[in-house]
Design a protein around this motif. Structure first.
Motif, PDB file in Angstrom:
ATOM      1  N   HIS A 416       0.505  -1.316   0.177  1.00  0.00           N
ATOM      2  CA  HIS A 416       0.096   0.060   0.071  1.00  0.00           C
ATOM      3  C   HIS A 416       1.069   1.340   0.106  1.00  0.00           C
ATOM      4  O   HIS A 416       0.446   2.298  -0.589  1.00  0.00           O
ATOM      5  CB  HIS A 416      -1.003  -0.009   1.074  1.00  0.00           C
ATOM      6  N   MET A 417       2.031   1.218   0.653  1.00  0.00           N
ATOM      7  CA  MET A 417       2.855   2.471   0.462  1.00  0.00           C
ATOM      8  C   MET A 417       3.395   2.544  -0.805  1.00  0.00           C
ATOM      9  O   MET A 417       3.633   3.758  -1.254  1.00  0.00           O
ATOM     10  CB  MET A 417       4.081   2.038   1.536  1.00  0.00           C
ATOM     11  N   VAL A 418       3.893   1.493  -1.498  1.00  0.00           N
ATOM     12  CA  VAL A 418       4.509   1.567  -3.078  1.00  0.00           C
ATOM     13  C   VAL A 418       3.284   1.995  -3.816  1.00  0.00           C
ATOM     14  O   VAL A 418       3.698   3.027  -4.626  1.00  0.00           O
ATOM     15  CB  VAL A 418       5.010   0.330  -3.178  1.00  0.00           C
ATOM     16  N   ALA A 419       2.045   1.803  -3.695  1.00  0.00           N
ATOM     17  CA  ALA A 419       0.906   2.073  -4.478  1.00  0.00           C
ATOM     18  C   ALA A 419       0.981   3.649  -4.248  1.00  0.00           C
ATOM     19  O   ALA A 419       0.699   4.189  -5.132  1.00  0.00           O
ATOM     20  CB  ALA A 419      -0.274   1.306  -4.033  1.00  0.00           C
ATOM     21  N   TRP A 420       0.850   4.118  -2.931  1.00  0.00           N
ATOM     22  CA  TRP A 420       0.641   5.420  -2.802  1.00  0.00           C
ATOM     23  C   TRP A 420       1.876   6.361  -3.422  1.00  0.00           C
ATOM     24  O   TRP A 420       1.789   7.451  -4.084  1.00  0.00           O
ATOM     25  CB  TRP A 420       0.710   5.565  -1.241  1.00  0.00           C
ATOM     26  N   LEU A 421       3.220   5.753  -3.285  1.00  0.00           N
ATOM     27  CA  LEU A 421       4.242   6.579  -3.745  1.00  0.00           C
ATOM     28  C   LEU A 421       4.005   6.488  -5.228  1.00  0.00           C
ATOM     29  O   LEU A 421       4.558   7.423  -6.001  1.00  0.00           O
ATOM     30  CB  LEU A 421       5.266   5.831  -3.297  1.00  0.00           C
ATOM     31  N   THR A 422       3.805   5.398  -5.759  1.00  0.00           N
ATOM     32  CA  THR A 422       3.640   5.157  -7.180  1.00  0.00           C
ATOM     33  C   THR A 422       2.919   6.277  -7.888  1.00  0.00           C
ATOM     34  O   THR A 422       3.342   6.800  -9.036  1.00  0.00           O
ATOM     35  CB  THR A 422       3.402   3.946  -7.773  1.00  0.00           C
ATOM     36  N   GLU A 423       1.657   6.528  -7.085  1.00  0.00           N
ATOM     37  CA  GLU A 423       0.669   7.178  -7.868  1.00  0.00           C
ATOM     38  C   GLU A 423       1.142   8.833  -7.602  1.00  0.00           C
ATOM     39  O   GLU A 423       1.086   9.606  -8.550  1.00  0.00           O
ATOM     40  CB  GLU A 423      -0.547   7.370  -7.011  1.00  0.00           C
ATOM     41  N   LYS A 424       1.883   9.098  -6.424  1.00  0.00           N
ATOM     42  CA  LYS A 424       2.454  10.516  -6.562  1.00  0.00           C
ATOM     43  C   LYS A 424       3.469  10.620  -7.213  1.00  0.00           C
ATOM     44  O   LYS A 424       3.407  11.771  -8.010  1.00  0.00           O
ATOM     45  CB  LYS A 424       3.294  10.540  -4.998  1.00  0.00           C
TER      46      LYS A 424
END
Length: 636
Positions: A416-424
């Protein structure tokens, strides 16, 4: 056993007990985060101490110089470890094996080979549909070494060595594809048969003959001969799966089905007596194999088989998550669905609603399953469940993937952290350098990409969310967190991109996500990382993969809350590393984002806040389930 060995075992047990973090819904964010951090610190200390112990008592030893006393201590240590730590168990007996070869010690060699093959078998990673078969050759090699002593069986006077020889001979069936076909096999068997299965049958036949030989039994009555026979027959009853897959010619089918029926009858008889003596039901998988074998030999009809299966299914407890419960509630409905295809059209219609109801209950069972279960053993069943569910929508498929992630909370949080960073990072590129995204997700027009950036960023986010889905399917192969990875464990974990991509591809509708899962550990310049081999990455996936590779490193390297096996780095250190590896490990256009000091300051603040938020929300949400204790392990 020396105190230092006891200390290691105590540390392993303490890590096992400490791998769970207990929280309650009424706890504050500060309380939850503090509890997780304290637990991670404790695990890290135990991890470091066990590494020191292993370096002193094991890794510093050489087969040329290890003494008899040290071998005795280490084997006693290994036997005490057992399943607590199979990889270290293997390393110990590998040292003993190499020492036995140098010394010409036959008894130590035979014992070492047996236990090496046992440990490696449980560490084995096999996914035939994904082209993965790890450690099978090593298992076969150990078994073959002992098989060479079969002719010398009577020359040994101790029951232990004789037992190792018998067990090893029987265990060849587990990796029968690696042994040459025994000569003299029935010529009616067609050459079209799978070579390994023909050999498997011959190994089983020879093993049954060996363990029922009156002379062998009389010569060494101390050995558990009846148990050898039971295990051999139970193993062969699994051949009903090959009969179900119709991989045999008619002549082959007849031979295999007859032997499967004989084996299933024997196992059923033994299991029935055991169940009656213990006052418990017969194991459902034994019943399934028995009735399936009866069907394949023509003793019962497809309709009678379905009725027998329904009896087993209806006896299941809906909240039984033991191995018996998993088989009956999750696997058996898939098997019923398959065998229902053998019914005539009228009978299929009669059973249709019953089987559809079983499918729905399977989905409900899956979503009730405690989230501390590893997904490895369930992945194939989940795929088959989806394939058999007509009209399965994307929402349900995403629920299944979310479940698999939730099986291992550290990976769930990391993802979920990687998902958030990817979107950012994706949105930042859209705003600052959109030309670098040309072709992303099939869109060539830069203006269209900018206009549709939020929808595209959501897709990139999902690719980030599922990038490590394969890791949840491999955790049992690296299930001990009290020390550094062994070479064998590290080799196993490097297959998680392949497993993840295979699952996502077979589920359907996740092609871009599969590309991200498969390639996120590969270097940008193609000269490093894994999986091995030249990368062929579709243009539409390239930018998303480049972003996820950076997001993955940035998140994993700076997690100062839950990482229990290494000291974390500062965000600034990771920014510098990403820029230093620009053009090699990381894509230059993504690394260039961190030349902007204001953006770096923004990421530094937000990544800390987002990490706390995700940790807190995840553990609070999971604490509301029936099982509020969750595995806490290692990330790669």
């Amino acid at each position: 056993m020396r105190d230092i060995f006891r200390e290691y075992i105590d540390n392993v047990n303490e890590v096992s007990d400490s791998m769970t973090v207990t929280v309650s819904p009424d706890m504050s964010e500060e309380e939850v985060i503090g509890r997780i951090q304290r637990n991670a610190g404790k695990l890290y200390s135990l991890h470091k101490r066990n590494d020191e112990i292993l370096n002193e008592v094991l890794f510093s030893k050489k087969p040329e110089t290890v003494t008899d006393e040290e071998i005795a201590e280490l084997t006693e240590f290994a036997d005490a470890l057992g399943r607590l730590d199979y990889p270290i168990f293997y390393v110990i007996y590998k040292l003993c094996h190499d020492a036995a070869v140098i010394r010409g010690d036959r008894r130590l060699l035979i014992r070492s080979c047996y236990w090496m093959s046992t440990a490696m078998f449980y560490m084995r990673l096999v996914r035939q549909d994904a082209g993965i078969d790890l450690f099978t050759d090593q298992v076969a090699g150990c078994l073959a070494e002992v098989q060479d002593f079969m002719d010398d069986y009577d020359s040994f006077d101790d029951p232990d060595t004789k037992g190792y020889i018998i067990r090893t001979n029987a265990n060849r069936r587990l990796v029968s594809s690696r042994f040459a076909v025994i000569e003299g096999f029935d010529e009616t068997v067609s050459e079209k048969s799978y070579l390994w299965f023909r050999n498997y049958l011959e190994i089983v036949k020879s093993t049954v003959a060996l363990v029922t030989d009156p002379k062998k039994r009389e010569g060494c009555p101390e050995l558990p001969w009846d148990n050898f026979l039971y295990l051999t027959c139970f193993s062969f009853t699994s051949s009903v799966s090959k009969l179900r897959e119709s991989c045999f010619t008619p002549d082959e089918y007849k031979i295999v089905s007859e032997y499967a029926k004989k084996a299933a009858e024997y196992v059923y008889g033994v299991e029935k007596k055991r169940a009656e003596a213990a006052g418990r039901p017969i194991m459902p998988e034994v019943l399934y194999r028995y009735h399936a074998a009866r069907y394949h030999v023509g003793e019962i009809s497809p309709k009678e088989l379905i009725e027998e299966f329904l009896k087993i299914y209806r006896s299941a407890e809906p909240n039984d998550f033991t191995s018996n419960g998993l088989f009956t509630n999750l696997r058996l409905p898939i098997l019923m669905q398959y065998y229902s295809k053998q019914l005539d059209e009228k009978s299929q219609e009669a059973y249709e609603n019953i089987l559809l109801d079983a499918q729905d209950k399977t989905s409900e069972y899956l979503m009730r399953m405690p989230r501390n279960q590893y997904a490895n053993e369930l992945s194939s069943d989940l795929r088959e469940t989806l394939w058999y569910r007509s009209g399965t929508g994307m929402t349900y498929r995403q629920q299944v993937l979310e479940y698999i992630l939730a099986c291992h909370p550290p990976t769930y949080i990391h993802s979920h952290m990687v998902a958030w960073l990817t979107e950012k990072l994706f949105l930042r590129l859209c705003d600052t350098n959109p030309e670098t995204l040309r072709g992303v997700l099939g869109i060539e027009n830069v203006a269209t990409i900018v206009a549709d950036k939020h929808r595209l960023a959501k897709t990139a986010r999902l690719c980030g969310l599922y990038h490590d889905i394969g890791k949840c399917m491999i955790m049992e192969h690296i299930g001990n967190y009290s020390r550094k990875l062994t070479d064998e464990e590290f080799l196993a974990i490097k297959y998680h991109p392949v497993l993840g991509a295979d699952l996502l591809t077979k589920l359907g509708g996740f092609e871009d996500h599969a590309q991200a899962a498969f390639n996120h550990h590969r270097f940008f310049d193609g000269k490093g990382g894994y999986p091995a081999g030249k990368a062929v990455i579709p243009r539409r996936s390239r930018a998303v993969i480049d972003i996820i590779t950076v997001a993955d490193s940035l998140e994993a390297g700076t997690d100062n809350i839950g990482r229990c096996y290494a000291e974390t780095k500062s965000v600034e250190t990771l920014f510098d590393e990403i820029k230093r590896w620009s053009g090699t490990r990381y894509a230059p256009y993504v690394a260039e984002l961190f030349n902007d000091k204001d953006f770096c300051d923004e990421v530094k603040v937000e990544i800390a806040a987002q990490r706390r938020k995700i940790y807190f929300e995840t553990y609070i949400e999971l604490s509301r389930s029936d099982d509020s204790r969750f595995h806490f392990g290692r990330e790669n």
